[in-house]
Write a protein that holds these residues in place. Sequence first.
Motif, PDB file in Angstrom:
ATOM      1  N   SER A 364      14.463   7.929   3.715  1.00 34.90           N
ATOM      2  CA  SER A 364      14.291   8.887   2.607  1.00 34.90           C
ATOM      3  C   SER A 364      15.201   8.507   1.461  1.00 34.90           C
ATOM      4  N   GLN A 365      14.794   8.821   0.277  1.00 30.69           N
ATOM      5  CA  GLN A 365      15.586   8.645  -0.939  1.00 30.69           C
ATOM      6  C   GLN A 365      15.568   9.961  -1.684  1.00 30.69           C
ATOM      7  N   ASN A 366      16.781  10.365  -2.063  1.00 24.22           N
ATOM      8  CA  ASN A 366      16.889  11.594  -2.850  1.00 24.22           C
ATOM      9  C   ASN A 366      16.175  12.765  -2.165  1.00 24.22           C
ATOM     10  N   GLY A 367      16.217  12.822  -0.808  1.00 23.82           N
ATOM     11  CA  GLY A 367      15.637  13.937  -0.036  1.00 23.82           C
ATOM     12  C   GLY A 367      14.147  13.826   0.207  1.00 23.82           C
ATOM     13  N   LYS A 368      13.545  12.753  -0.276  1.00 21.94           N
ATOM     14  CA  LYS A 368      12.104  12.600  -0.089  1.00 21.94           C
ATOM     15  C   LYS A 368      11.822  11.492   0.890  1.00 21.94           C
ATOM     16  N   ILE A 369      10.985  11.734   1.853  1.00 19.12           N
ATOM     17  CA  ILE A 369      10.660  10.751   2.886  1.00 19.12           C
ATOM     18  C   ILE A 369       9.826   9.652   2.270  1.00 19.12           C
ATOM     19  N   THR A 371       7.292   6.625   2.837  1.00 20.42           N
ATOM     20  CA  THR A 371       6.301   6.122   3.797  1.00 20.42           C
ATOM     21  C   THR A 371       5.685   4.816   3.336  1.00 20.42           C
ATOM     22  N   ARG A 372       5.867   4.430   2.050  1.00 17.40           N
ATOM     23  CA  ARG A 372       5.277   3.212   1.505  1.00 17.40           C
ATOM     24  C   ARG A 372       6.344   2.434   0.753  1.00 17.40           C
ATOM     25  N   ALA A 373       6.179   1.115   0.709  1.00 17.93           N
ATOM     26  CA  ALA A 373       7.164   0.255   0.022  1.00 17.93           C
ATOM     27  C   ALA A 373       7.218   0.549  -1.468  1.00 17.93           C
ATOM     28  N   ALA A 374       6.131   0.886  -2.001  1.00 20.99           N
ATOM     29  CA  ALA A 374       6.079   1.133  -3.447  1.00 20.99           C
ATOM     30  C   ALA A 374       6.878   2.362  -3.848  1.00 20.99           C
ATOM     31  N   GLN A 375       7.185   3.178  -2.867  1.00 19.17           N
ATOM     32  CA  GLN A 375       7.893   4.414  -3.192  1.00 19.17           C
ATOM     33  C   GLN A 375       9.398   4.179  -3.347  1.00 19.17           C
ATOM     34  N   PHE A 376       9.928   3.035  -2.928  1.00 20.37           N
ATOM     35  CA  PHE A 376      11.382   2.794  -3.023  1.00 20.37           C
ATOM     36  C   PHE A 376      11.811   2.653  -4.478  1.00 20.37           C
ATOM     37  N   GLN A 377      12.960   3.221  -4.749  1.00 21.64           N
ATOM     38  CA  GLN A 377      13.610   3.082  -6.066  1.00 21.64           C
ATOM     39  C   GLN A 377      14.912   2.314  -5.850  1.00 21.64           C
ATOM     40  N   PRO A 378      15.031   1.117  -6.457  1.00 21.44           N
ATOM     41  CA  PRO A 378      16.160   0.237  -6.141  1.00 21.44           C
ATOM     42  C   PRO A 378      17.516   0.823  -6.484  1.00 21.44           C
ATOM     43  N   LYS A 397      16.875  -5.548  -2.364  1.00 23.59           N
ATOM     44  CA  LYS A 397      15.643  -6.058  -2.987  1.00 23.59           C
ATOM     45  C   LYS A 397      14.448  -5.303  -2.410  1.00 23.59           C
ATOM     46  N   VAL A 398      13.454  -5.046  -3.213  1.00 24.05           N
ATOM     47  CA  VAL A 398      12.227  -4.420  -2.785  1.00 24.05           C
ATOM     48  C   VAL A 398      11.141  -5.456  -2.865  1.00 24.05           C
TER      49      VAL A 398
END
Length: 398
Positions: A364-369, A371-378, A397-398
């Motif tokens: 999770s990032q910033n409390g949000k789960i 589920t996809r690679a595109a959702q990551f914020q570096p 790295k993403v």
Amino acid sequence: MSPIRLSDLAYTIDAVLEESFGGKAMWVVAETSDIKNYPDRQYCFMTLVEREGNQTVAKLEAAIWRKNYPIIRQFEAATQVAFARNIQLLMLVSVSYHAVYGMRLEVHQIDHAYTLGNLERERQAVLDSLVRDYSQFVWLDQGQYITSNQMLDRPSVCQRIALIGAPNSDGWRDFRQELANNPWGYRFMIDEYATQVQGAGADKAICAQLEQIAAGSVPYDVVVMVRGGGSQLDFGAFDTLRMGVAVASFPYPIVAGIGHDRNVSITDMMCHQSVKTPTKAAAFLLEHNRTFEETCLQLAFRVAESGRTALLEAREEVDQLTDRFRYGTQLYLRNRQVELTEKATTIRHLDPVNILKRGYAMLSQNGKIITRAAQFQPHLPVEAEMVDGVVRLKMNKV
């Protein structure tokens, strides 16, 4: 001319008659009149007449002496007709003469067959007249006389009765006692119409009572004619045209119990129901009412039995429906329970805690789960939740 003594004239007449009729007997047809019968002394005097229309054309005195007196009883037994006036007879007679008592016919025999034939012819003439002149009330059907009175519907229960008969006669009492002493406790309303039922003018008297009943305001269930306690021989009143018409056309059912054993009168043939005696007339009405009561009792039993059967069938049907409902409900609940068990198992398998136990981690990032690679914020840190704790990761790295 020298006069003669009256006795000499009488003896001369006697001699002439003896010469012409002495020891001879002949059959004579004549009608009886002025009968003087002495049963205790066993002889009978009468006048024999011959008529043409309303005019008498011949008349002679006659006698039945002791030696021949039984012919009266034999005549009544054979014909069932009382030996009385105004009867056409065929008789074997002889001529006798007495100087003091005059000429007289002595009756030796009476031809029963001749009287029976006459009576039957007179009776048939009345029946023919009824069919011919009163066809709206009397008609023939396959040799049977059918009347309007016979076709009347008898009430289901006969309670209102008009009783015609000689007051305080045996038949009158027998009828009333039979009704009063019935074992079922039936009650009757009886109106009495007293009248003579035999002898001259009896038919007219009975018809007058019928007219009074018909003109009255009481809607009788049945009219009963009774006759009893008298001679079995005098039924002339019930064989007349007047009685035939009155009975056949009467608006209420007539039951005739006029106390005869063998003969059937015209009244019997014209009425709604004929029975032999007044007692049997009462028994007929009691049986009629008893039949209705038994029918009602049978119907009541059938209704009760039908009700019990319907309740039993309904109870069985309810029991069957209850069993089907119970079985259906149990089956439904069991199936739902299986489904719930399966879903509970599935839910347990899908529980994140159980998934983490199998070596998986939840990112999770910033409390949000994630589920996809595109959702990551570096530029944001990543948290990896595992079964025994949370690990903070730094993403290169993403």
